[in-house]
Design a protein around this motif. Structure first.
Motif, PDB file in Angstrom:
ATOM      1  N   ARG A 652       0.863  -1.174   0.000  1.00 21.79           N
ATOM      2  CA  ARG A 652       0.000   0.000   0.000  1.00 21.79           C
ATOM      3  C   ARG A 652       0.902   1.227   0.000  1.00 21.79           C
ATOM      4  O   ARG A 652       1.944   1.239   0.652  1.00 21.79           O
ATOM      5  N   ALA A 653       0.484   2.270  -0.750  1.00 25.69           N
ATOM      6  CA  ALA A 653       1.248   3.520  -0.735  1.00 25.69           C
ATOM      7  C   ALA A 653       0.270   4.671  -0.815  1.00 25.69           C
ATOM      8  O   ALA A 653      -0.833   4.526  -1.347  1.00 25.69           O
ATOM      9  N   ARG A 654       0.662   5.813  -0.262  1.00 20.12           N
ATOM     10  CA  ARG A 654      -0.194   6.992  -0.371  1.00 20.12           C
ATOM     11  C   ARG A 654       0.649   8.253  -0.382  1.00 20.12           C
ATOM     12  O   ARG A 654       1.775   8.284   0.132  1.00 20.12           O
ATOM     13  N   ASN A 655       0.090   9.282  -1.013  1.00 15.96           N
ATOM     14  CA  ASN A 655       0.788  10.542  -1.173  1.00 15.96           C
ATOM     15  C   ASN A 655      -0.255  11.635  -1.374  1.00 15.96           C
ATOM     16  O   ASN A 655      -1.293  11.383  -1.962  1.00 15.96           O
ATOM     17  N   PRO A 656       0.025  12.862  -0.891  1.00 15.84           N
ATOM     18  CA  PRO A 656      -0.968  13.934  -1.059  1.00 15.84           C
ATOM     19  C   PRO A 656      -1.181  14.322  -2.524  1.00 15.84           C
ATOM     20  O   PRO A 656      -2.221  14.891  -2.852  1.00 15.84           O
ATOM     21  N   ASP A 657      -0.213  14.041  -3.398  1.00 14.24           N
ATOM     22  CA  ASP A 657      -0.377  14.416  -4.809  1.00 14.24           C
ATOM     23  C   ASP A 657      -0.766  13.196  -5.633  1.00 14.24           C
ATOM     24  O   ASP A 657      -0.276  12.096  -5.391  1.00 14.24           O
ATOM     25  N   PRO A 658      -1.640  13.393  -6.633  1.00 12.33           N
ATOM     26  CA  PRO A 658      -2.074  12.247  -7.438  1.00 12.33           C
ATOM     27  C   PRO A 658      -0.913  11.673  -8.255  1.00 12.33           C
ATOM     28  O   PRO A 658       0.021  12.388  -8.617  1.00 12.33           O
ATOM     29  N   GLY A 659      -0.950  10.375  -8.516  1.00 10.05           N
ATOM     30  CA  GLY A 659       0.005   9.764  -9.438  1.00 10.05           C
ATOM     31  C   GLY A 659       1.305   9.308  -8.812  1.00 10.05           C
ATOM     32  O   GLY A 659       1.948   8.388  -9.307  1.00 10.05           O
ATOM     33  N   ILE A 660       1.722   9.911  -7.692  1.00 14.56           N
ATOM     34  CA  ILE A 660       3.045   9.604  -7.140  1.00 14.56           C
ATOM     35  C   ILE A 660       3.078   8.212  -6.519  1.00 14.56           C
ATOM     36  O   ILE A 660       3.998   7.424  -6.756  1.00 14.56           O
ATOM     37  N   ALA A 661       2.028   7.888  -5.730  1.00 20.46           N
ATOM     38  CA  ALA A 661       1.972   6.568  -5.102  1.00 20.46           C
ATOM     39  C   ALA A 661       1.929   5.485  -6.180  1.00 20.46           C
ATOM     40  O   ALA A 661       2.621   4.467  -6.093  1.00 20.46           O
ATOM     41  N   LEU A 662       1.128   5.737  -7.207  1.00 27.66           N
ATOM     42  CA  LEU A 662       0.990   4.769  -8.299  1.00 27.66           C
ATOM     43  C   LEU A 662       2.332   4.565  -9.009  1.00 27.66           C
ATOM     44  O   LEU A 662       2.750   3.432  -9.275  1.00 27.66           O
ATOM     45  N   ALA A 663       3.040   5.663  -9.279  1.00 24.19           N
ATOM     46  CA  ALA A 663       4.330   5.571  -9.973  1.00 24.19           C
ATOM     47  C   ALA A 663       5.342   4.801  -9.129  1.00 24.19           C
ATOM     48  O   ALA A 663       6.114   3.987  -9.645  1.00 24.19           O
ATOM     49  N   HIS A 664       5.313   5.032  -7.817  1.00 22.88           N
ATOM     50  CA  HIS A 664       6.272   4.336  -6.960  1.00 22.88           C
ATOM     51  C   HIS A 664       5.993   2.835  -6.936  1.00 22.88           C
ATOM     52  O   HIS A 664       6.911   2.021  -7.017  1.00 22.88           O
ATOM     53  N   LEU A 665       4.713   2.464  -6.836  1.00 24.35           N
ATOM     54  CA  LEU A 665       4.377   1.039  -6.834  1.00 24.35           C
ATOM     55  C   LEU A 665       4.721   0.410  -8.182  1.00 24.35           C
ATOM     56  O   LEU A 665       5.079  -0.765  -8.260  1.00 24.35           O
ATOM     57  N   ASN A 666       4.650   1.199  -9.237  1.00 24.67           N
ATOM     58  CA  ASN A 666       5.067   0.716 -10.550  1.00 24.67           C
ATOM     59  C   ASN A 666       6.548   0.355 -10.545  1.00 24.67           C
ATOM     60  O   ASN A 666       6.957  -0.677 -11.090  1.00 24.67           O
ATOM     61  N   ALA A 667       7.337   1.202  -9.881  1.00 24.37           N
ATOM     62  CA  ALA A 667       8.775   0.933  -9.784  1.00 24.37           C
ATOM     63  C   ALA A 667       9.022  -0.345  -8.981  1.00 24.37           C
ATOM     64  O   ALA A 667       9.895  -1.151  -9.323  1.00 24.37           O
ATOM     65  N   ILE A 668       8.232  -0.554  -7.910  1.00 25.82           N
ATOM     66  CA  ILE A 668       8.371  -1.789  -7.121  1.00 25.82           C
ATOM     67  C   ILE A 668       8.008  -2.993  -7.989  1.00 25.82           C
ATOM     68  O   ILE A 668       8.706  -4.014  -7.998  1.00 25.82           O
ATOM     69  N   ALA A 669       6.921  -2.859  -8.760  1.00 27.11           N
ATOM     70  CA  ALA A 669       6.486  -3.966  -9.625  1.00 27.11           C
ATOM     71  C   ALA A 669       7.575  -4.309 -10.637  1.00 27.11           C
ATOM     72  O   ALA A 669       7.828  -5.486 -10.922  1.00 27.11           O
ATOM     73  N   GLN A 670       8.251  -3.281 -11.168  1.00 24.23           N
ATOM     74  CA  GLN A 670       9.323  -3.542 -12.132  1.00 24.23           C
ATOM     75  C   GLN A 670      10.483  -4.282 -11.480  1.00 24.23           C
ATOM     76  O   GLN A 670      11.051  -5.203 -12.057  1.00 24.23           O
TER      77      GLN A 670
END
Ligand SMILES: [Zn+2]
Ligand SMILES: [Zn+2]
Ligand SMILES: [Zn+2]
Length: 737
Positions: A652-670
């Protein structure tokens, strides 16, 4: 508070119990100086410091402090509390900082406990320090001294004069528990303690019990004989009233007779009064409670009494599991299926699962009691990892309740209730009996809507509609606690606003009107407060006709013998929730709620309102056949590789700005991509409710057929979290929200 006497180490003010040997050189209390230290060999200590550090730190001390002891150490330009976890030699002793102070006379826990904390931290993907922090009560973390109350006294001196004194004399020839002295004459006993006629003694622990248990049914006797002395987990399956508690009590008595300690976990202390009361009545003075509603001082003292082996029985909620118990011989997890055993914030451990791990490590039995076993437990039974004991007889009940499904389609409703249900409620009250109305939604109504233009309020911080509350009158977001006034007119077109749907407040109001003069009691988080629903349910024990309206808090608690009708207002919401455990938890709750209808000679009746009468779950639910439903669900889980047949972890990840949490989890997935052949990576995707409390939430689901593959994938090095991004791993997640 009476306490044991303490002495102080002359070198470092290390608190020493008079029971532990004093050092031979007594130079008096003085300040610790490097000169004095050089006269003694220095020993390096590995300290797990309560601070966000990845590893234990090394400190030196002039004498060996045992593992499991708390110490105060310098950390940067401040001081911190830590626990000694080891003594590996250090190549450069002079480079080490010295321990400031040793805080405990005796270690609080042994090496086995420290190992468990390390193991749990590793398994649930958090720092060991975070798990240790969870295990210690507030006062333990802040370095408070552990002062144990004197639990018993022994007579010291001649035969006294006076009747009261002579009674106390007779009672205290061997150690007499404080509770018993209080029952005889506490003011006189206190004088005698002051004069030294009564001296502190250890609490006598034996299996003499205050009350003799009832005659056991053959199934109970059989379960006790098989469980006692075994070293495996057990599913003790039996409906309410089948006698599970008596099995717990008898097993506890056997453990106490071997001088062992007993741990009993319950979902919520206030909602299991019968179990708690029966343990207290059977083992007076031997039981400690630990739960979050306790004051800090009481919690620390109770924790310490158990950890130092002074009290044999601990009854507590989830976190009580992490209390060190040096002579633990039996663990009971009551209502093992209850979701409250899984902690919803980090460290996200599951108390039932950890209890099974502890049982395995200590080779002691773990009893998982329930009427509606979790699918995990059923699967473990099928795999032969757990053993099974069943109680099929329900004392004093003629037959299960009559159940009926009400098809709501095209029916006109009165504040959510059909005519059929309302008639049944009125009839039951007229007969002088009690009614339970179950609706798992608190507040007045879920939606406020303008019929003209479609305007509805939204939470400014979440992707959610706030719930309408009437007392106090406000719009309240249940996801972030944001509260706003309830507008009387539509802010865009000035039309009157409609209140759509039902919450417990609205039902209470409506029923109080239509069922007058019979009283209506609402039981949910808003009325129960911090103390839980126990007090409110207590009112209903007068057995007078009344309506209880409430959420799943109503499922547990006091037995109400005059309750004969249960109405389930709306089961559809959970029936079609996207969560993979929705049907399982709906069935567990409904079976529990339905089990409240009817006792002894009064037959029970259950009415369930639904818009989906064709759902495949209904036939089994109406028949009260939980196991058939579980089998149906387990087939679905097998086909989709979901737990308990697959192993799951959720980033799980969260961030006050949209897109950042998603991008970080993408990096983990890679980073984990090389494991794609053994681990399914689902996502990353925005969380089902993406914006919550002003933060954008995203998640990445890992699903593997075996635990080893999952662990291998999770061991992959992943990119560091960017600043302001929060991330956390949820091992064996309970839900995917
Ligand atoms: Zn010392
Ligand atoms: Zn409008
Ligand atoms: Zn909100």
């Amino acid at each position: 508070m009476d306490t044991f006497l303490h002495g102080y180490c002359p070198r470092c003010f290390h608190v020493m119990s008079l029971l532990s040997p004093m050092p031979s050189t007594t130079s008096g209390r003085g300040f610790y100086t490097p000169n004095q230290a050089s006269a003694t060999a220095l020993i390096s200590h590995q300290i797990l410091v309560l601070a966000p550090l990845p590893e234990p730190l090394d400190y030196r001390h002039h004498e060996r402090v045992a593992a499991g002891t708390r110490v105060r150490v310098p950390l940067g330009n401040r001081h911190a509390i830590g626990v000694v976890v080891g003594h590996a030699p250090h190549p450069d002793m002079d480079a080490l900082k010295a321990i400031d102070a040793v805080l405990d006379a005796l270690p609080l826990a042994d090496a086995r406990w420290l190992d468990l904390i390390r193991w749990a931290a590793q398994y649930y993907g958090c720092r060991t320090e975070a798990m240790l922090r969870t295990a210690l009560p507030n006062w333990g973390r802040s370095g408070r001294e552990l002062q144990l109350p004197v639990l018993a006294y022994r007579w010291n001196g001649d035969y006294p004069r006076g009747e009261q004194r002579q009674k106390l004399f007779d009672a205290s020839q061997t150690a007499c528990p404080v509770e018993q002295l209080k029952a005889i004459n506490w003011p006189i006993a206190r004088t005698l303690i002051k004069n030294g006629n009564l001296e502190p003694a250890e609490l006598p622990q034996d299996d003499t019990v205050a009350e003799v248990g009832p005659t056991l049914m053959p199934e109970q006797a059989d379960a006790i004989a098989r469980i006692d002395g075994s070293n495996t987990p057990w599913l003790l399956e039996g409906i309410t009233g089948s006698g599970k508690t008596e099995v717990y009590l008898q097993l506890a008595k056997l453990a106490l007779s071997r001088h062992q300690q007993v741990l009993v976990l319950v979902p919520e202390i206030g909602l299991t009064p019968q179990l708690v009361n029966r343990f207290e009545a059977r083992f007076p003075g031997q039981v400690i409670h630990l739960h979050s509603a306790l004051a800090d001082g009481a919690r620390w003292s109770g924790w310490g009494q158990v950890a130092m082996g002074k009290r044999p029985i601990l009854i507590g909620t989830r976190s009580a599991l992490l209390t060190p118990m040096p002579r633990l011989g039996l663990i009971v997890v009551d209502e093992e299926h209850d979701p409250s055993y899984k902690q919803a914030e980090a460290p996200r451990y599951h108390a039932r699962d950890l209890a099974v791990v502890i049982g395995h490590r200590l080779k002691i039995p773990v009893v998982l009691g329930t009427a509606t076993p979790s699918l995990e437990t059923i699967a473990n039974l099928d795999r032969g990892r757990f053993q099974h004991a069943q109680l099929t007889r329900r004392a004093g009940v003629a037959k299960p309740p009559a159940t009926e499904l009400i098809d709501l389609r095209s029916l006109s409703l009165h504040d959510g209730l059909s005519d059929h249900a309302l008639t049944a409620v009125a009839d039951t009250l007229q007969r002088g009996e009690q009614v339970l109305i179950f609706l798992n939604r608190r507040g007045f109504a879920p939606v406020l809507l303008c019929h003209q233009c479609g305007w509805h309020p939204e939470c400014p911080a979440c992707d959610a509609k706030p719930t309408v509350h009437r007392e106090p009158r406000r719009l309240w977001c249940h996801h972030c606690d944001h509260q706003a006034p309830w507008p009387s007119r539509c802010p865009t077109c000035a039309q009157r606003l409609d209140v759509i749907g039902q919450g417990t407040q609205r039902l209470e109001e409506s029923l109080a009107h239509s069922m007058a003069p019979f009283p209506v009691t609402r039981i949910d988080r808003d009325t129960a407060g911090a103390g839980g629903a126990g007090k409110l349910l207590e009112q209903a024990r007068d057995n007078l006709p009344r309506v209880l309206v409430g959420t799943q808090m109503l499922a547990k608690g006091h037995d109400l013998p005059n309750l004969t009708l249960v109405v389930v207002v709306d089961a559809d919401q959970q029936l079609f929730s996207g969560d993979f455990r929705a049907i399982e938890s709906l069935s567990q709750t409904l079976i529990q709620v339905m089990g409240r209808a009817g006792r002894a000679e009064k037959p029970g009746r259950v009415l369930i309102q639904t818009h989906e009468p064709e759902h495949p779950a209904w036939p089994h639910l109406l028949a009260g056949n939980y196991r058939a439903l579980a089998t149906q669900e387990l087939e679905i889980r097998t086909r989709s590789g979901l737990p308990p047949y697959g192993h799951m972890a959720l980033w799980r990840a969260r961030n006050p700005d949209p897109g950042i949490a998603l991008a970080h989890l993408n990096a983990i997935a890679q980073a984990m991509a090389p494991h794609r052949h053994t681990v399914k990576l689902l996502g990353p995707s925005p969380a089902p409710m993406e914006r919550r409390a002003g933060q954008y939430h995203a998640q990445l689901l890992l699903l593997a057929a075996d635990r080893k593959s999952l662990r291998a994938a999770l061991a992959t090095p992943i990119p560091p979290a960017p600043s302001r991004l929060w991330r956390g791993l949820d091992m064996d997640p309970h839900d995917l929200f």
